[in-house]
Design an enzyme around this catalytic site. Structure first.
Site, PDB file in Angstrom:
ATOM      1  N   CYS A 198       0.789  -1.370  -0.037  1.00  0.00           N
ATOM      2  CA  CYS A 198       0.133  -0.058  -0.164  1.00  0.00           C
ATOM      3  C   CYS A 198       0.873   1.305   0.081  1.00  0.00           C
ATOM      4  CB  CYS A 198      -0.963   0.013   1.239  1.00  0.00           C
ATOM      5  SG  CYS A 198      -2.180  -1.388   1.077  1.00  0.00           S
TER       6      CYS A 198
ATOM      7  N   HIS B 262      -2.700   6.990   3.464  1.00  0.00           N
ATOM      8  CA  HIS B 262      -3.238   5.742   2.992  1.00  0.00           C
ATOM      9  C   HIS B 262      -4.445   5.489   3.768  1.00  0.00           C
ATOM     10  CE1 HIS B 262      -3.813   1.873   1.754  1.00  0.00           C
ATOM     11  NE2 HIS B 262      -3.389   1.167   2.863  1.00  0.00           N
TER      12      HIS B 262
ATOM     13  N   ASN C 234     -10.023   0.078   1.358  1.00  0.00           N
ATOM     14  CA  ASN C 234      -8.588  -0.093   1.298  1.00  0.00           C
ATOM     15  C   ASN C 234      -8.294  -0.349  -0.175  1.00  0.00           C
ATOM     16  OD1 ASN C 234      -5.815  -0.469   1.126  1.00  0.00           O
ATOM     17  ND2 ASN C 234      -5.680  -1.285   3.254  1.00  0.00           N
TER      18      ASN C 234
HETATM   19  O1  UT7 Z   1      -3.167  -1.093   4.070  1.00  0.00           O
HETATM   20  C1  UT7 Z   1      -2.328  -1.621   5.204  1.00  0.00           C
HETATM   21  C2  UT7 Z   1      -2.577  -3.165   5.728  1.00  0.00           C
HETATM   22  N1  UT7 Z   1      -3.699  -3.101   6.469  1.00  0.00           N
HETATM   23  C3  UT7 Z   1      -4.166  -2.456   7.436  1.00  0.00           C
HETATM   24  O2  UT7 Z   1      -3.557  -1.260   7.740  1.00  0.00           O
HETATM   25  C4  UT7 Z   1      -5.322  -3.032   8.484  1.00  0.00           C
HETATM   26  C5  UT7 Z   1      -4.669  -2.816   9.841  1.00  0.00           C
HETATM   27  N2  UT7 Z   1      -5.621  -3.557  10.938  1.00  0.00           N
HETATM   28  C6  UT7 Z   1      -6.930  -3.034  10.903  1.00  0.00           C
HETATM   29  O3  UT7 Z   1      -7.540  -2.170  10.213  1.00  0.00           O
HETATM   30  C7  UT7 Z   1      -7.697  -3.523  12.229  1.00  0.00           C
HETATM   31  O4  UT7 Z   1      -6.993  -4.587  12.798  1.00  0.00           O
HETATM   32  C8  UT7 Z   1      -9.044  -4.520  11.750  1.00  0.00           C
HETATM   33  C9  UT7 Z   1     -10.010  -3.717  10.846  1.00  0.00           C
HETATM   34  C10 UT7 Z   1      -8.485  -5.584  10.672  1.00  0.00           C
HETATM   35  C11 UT7 Z   1      -9.542  -5.448  12.700  1.00  0.00           C
HETATM   36  O5  UT7 Z   1      -9.927  -4.515  13.781  1.00  0.00           O
HETATM   37  P1  UT7 Z   1      -9.493  -5.046  15.388  1.00  0.00           P
HETATM   38  O6  UT7 Z   1     -10.185  -3.642  16.146  1.00  0.00           O
HETATM   39  O7  UT7 Z   1      -8.244  -4.854  15.369  1.00  0.00           O
HETATM   40  O8  UT7 Z   1     -10.337  -6.191  15.538  1.00  0.00           O
HETATM   41  P2  UT7 Z   1      -9.479  -7.562  15.883  1.00  0.00           P
HETATM   42  O9  UT7 Z   1      -9.081  -8.062  14.912  1.00  0.00           O
HETATM   43  O10 UT7 Z   1      -9.189  -7.189  17.160  1.00  0.00           O
HETATM   44  O11 UT7 Z   1     -10.902  -8.381  16.296  1.00  0.00           O
HETATM   45  C12 UT7 Z   1     -11.821  -8.258  17.298  1.00  0.00           C
HETATM   46  C13 UT7 Z   1     -13.180  -9.147  17.377  1.00  0.00           C
HETATM   47  C14 UT7 Z   1     -12.548 -10.630  17.047  1.00  0.00           C
HETATM   48  O12 UT7 Z   1     -13.385 -11.308  17.806  1.00  0.00           O
HETATM   49  P3  UT7 Z   1     -13.094 -11.822  19.385  1.00  0.00           P
HETATM   50  O13 UT7 Z   1     -11.854 -12.875  19.085  1.00  0.00           O
HETATM   51  O14 UT7 Z   1     -12.681 -10.689  20.115  1.00  0.00           O
HETATM   52  O15 UT7 Z   1     -14.060 -12.749  19.774  1.00  0.00           O
HETATM   53  C15 UT7 Z   1     -12.647 -10.775  15.538  1.00  0.00           C
HETATM   54  O16 UT7 Z   1     -13.096 -12.252  15.511  1.00  0.00           O
HETATM   55  O17 UT7 Z   1     -13.858  -8.857  16.125  1.00  0.00           O
HETATM   56  C16 UT7 Z   1     -13.734  -9.948  15.288  1.00  0.00           C
HETATM   57  N3  UT7 Z   1     -14.128  -9.646  13.943  1.00  0.00           N
HETATM   58  C17 UT7 Z   1     -15.307  -9.310  13.421  1.00  0.00           C
HETATM   59  N4  UT7 Z   1     -16.316  -9.356  13.928  1.00  0.00           N
HETATM   60  C18 UT7 Z   1     -17.428  -9.072  13.058  1.00  0.00           C
HETATM   61  C19 UT7 Z   1     -13.154  -9.650  13.146  1.00  0.00           C
HETATM   62  N5  UT7 Z   1     -13.612  -9.133  11.794  1.00  0.00           N
HETATM   63  C20 UT7 Z   1     -15.116  -9.206  12.141  1.00  0.00           C
HETATM   64  C21 UT7 Z   1     -16.140  -8.858  11.294  1.00  0.00           C
HETATM   65  N6  UT7 Z   1     -17.383  -8.843  11.581  1.00  0.00           N
HETATM   66  N7  UT7 Z   1     -15.787  -8.575   9.952  1.00  0.00           N
END
Ligand code: UT7
Length: 326
Positions: A112, A239, A269
């Site tokens: 990215c 970004h 993204n």
């Molecule tokens: O372009 C550069 C590369 N990418 C990025 O910069 C992305 C960077 N990361 C992020 O944007 C965030 O970490 C995410 C949006 C990917 C995830 O957000 P988060 O607040 O870090 O959530 P998490 O991964 O810690 O997940 C929290 C919970 C999990 O459930 P448990 O384990 O707490 O029960 C996930 O399974 O949210 C759950 N979860 C979802 N729930 C509903 C993950 N994806 C989803 C979803 N819908 N789509």
């Protein structure tokens, strides 16, 4: 007078098909509320099966060429993580479709951050007098990378392309790219990886923390290198990965919310297309105006990161560019 690369025109292209959060809830275990609150995304554009990265790149670049009206383009750089094929590179085909057969044209892969790496490459060619005009394109079909049933990655990504036409000019003048800060860290190579389309893996939380840290540091370095105080920044163009990431970066830099540009809600993204798509959108809707001191920053797979400054130019007048390479 120091020779520098100056932005002469912008272009953008998005696929026609729009996938809303509601569309995703029909096939994934997710909710509109989760996606909006964790990412800021409400919809994204997704390319049709037969719509390639090259198709998007050609559309965005054609727009930049139409508005910049160069007599000649010396080099084409295509930043992409999703080339149409492993071999050959996508850029020569894009150049030929734009009527630019014969010029140097190559792909550049830096996740990215690819568009900032490509701008730095174009700026270097111009500073060295190897080229007078460089067409820099960022194009990606990131929506093809996640497994279709992976709720943790599918909602994040969209497809698109953006382009900037760079011409030779003078450092410090409107549109001139400032010193570029770039970096990489291969120890984080596994944090965002895809061995083939449909097999994306991302450690979201770790990537989130590193993205905030690296974009903040790179932005400070780029501002310092340009002789700017962060209080001078009129527009922060980060970004577009996640509105929470970009808000953290803005807060750490002390850039007020109203000075941060965003379109992640509408496009998600879009990888290497993210920054030029946002520049094109914001310059056409008036959020980005001539004279705005603008700070670009990105972070992505690799890991890679970067930042650079420019004062946004007046692109309303036609730029007649001079011909042959210097
Ligand atoms: O372009 C550069 C590369 N990418 C990025 O910069 C992305 C960077 N990361 C992020 O944007 C965030 O970490 C995410 C949006 C990917 C995830 O957000 P988060 O607040 O870090 O959530 P998490 O991964 O810690 O997940 C929290 C919970 C999990 O459930 P448990 O384990 O707490 O029960 C996930 O399974 O949210 C759950 N979860 C979802 N729930 C509903 C993950 N994806 C989803 C979803 N819908 N789509």
């Amino acid at each position: 007078m120091t020779r520098a690369a100056v932005v002469a025109a912008v272009g953008a292209a998005l696929p026609a098909s729009v996938v809303s959060n509601e569309d995703l809830t029909a096939r994934l275990d997710t909710t509109d509320e989760w996606i909006r609150s964790r990412t800021g995304i409400t919809r994204r554009h997704v390319a049709a099966a037969e719509e390639s990265t090259a198709d998007l790149a050609v559309r965005a670049a054609a727009q930049a060429l139409t508005s910049g009206e160069p007599d000649h383009v010396d080099t084409l750089v295509l930043a992409t993580t999703t080339p149409d094929r492993c071999c050959p590179a996508t850029a020569p085909a894009v150049a030929t479709r734009l009527g630019l057969t014969g010029i140097p044209a190559f792909d550049l892969a830096a996740g990215c951050t690819g568009f900032l790496y490509a701008l730095a490459t174009g700026a270097g060619l111009i500073a060295a007098a190897t080229a007078r005009t460089v067409l820099v394109i960022g194009a990606d079909r990131l929506a093809s990378l996640p497994h279709p049933h992976d709720r943790t990655t599918v909602p994040l990504f969209g497809d698109g392309a953006g382009a900037l036409l760079l011409r030779h000019g003078t450092a410090g003048k409107p549109g001139a790219l400032g010193p570029v800060v770039l970096g990489s860290d291969g120890t984080g190579a596994d944090l965002i990886r895809a061995d083939h389309p449909g097999a994306l893996h991302m450690d979201g939380a770790d990537v989130f923390r590193r993205a905030v840290d690296r974009m903040t540091t790179a932005s400070r370095q780029a501002a310092t290198a340009a002789g700017w105080d962060l209080g001078d920044v009129d527009r922060l163009v980060p970004h577009q990965a996640n509105s929470r990431i970009t808000s953290f970066v803005a807060r750490q830099l002390g850039v007020p919310d109203g000075r941060q540009l965003s379109n992640v809600a509408e496009v998600g993204n879009t990888g290497a297309a993210s920054i030029p798509l946002l520049l094109a959108r914001a310059s056409s809707d008036g959020r980005l105006k001539p004279g705005h001191r603008t700070l670009l920053t990105a972070f992505g797979a690799g890991l890679t990161w970067g930042a650079l400054t420019l004062t946004w130019p007046d692109l309303t007048r036609t730029h007649r560019l001079e011909g042959a390479p210097a």
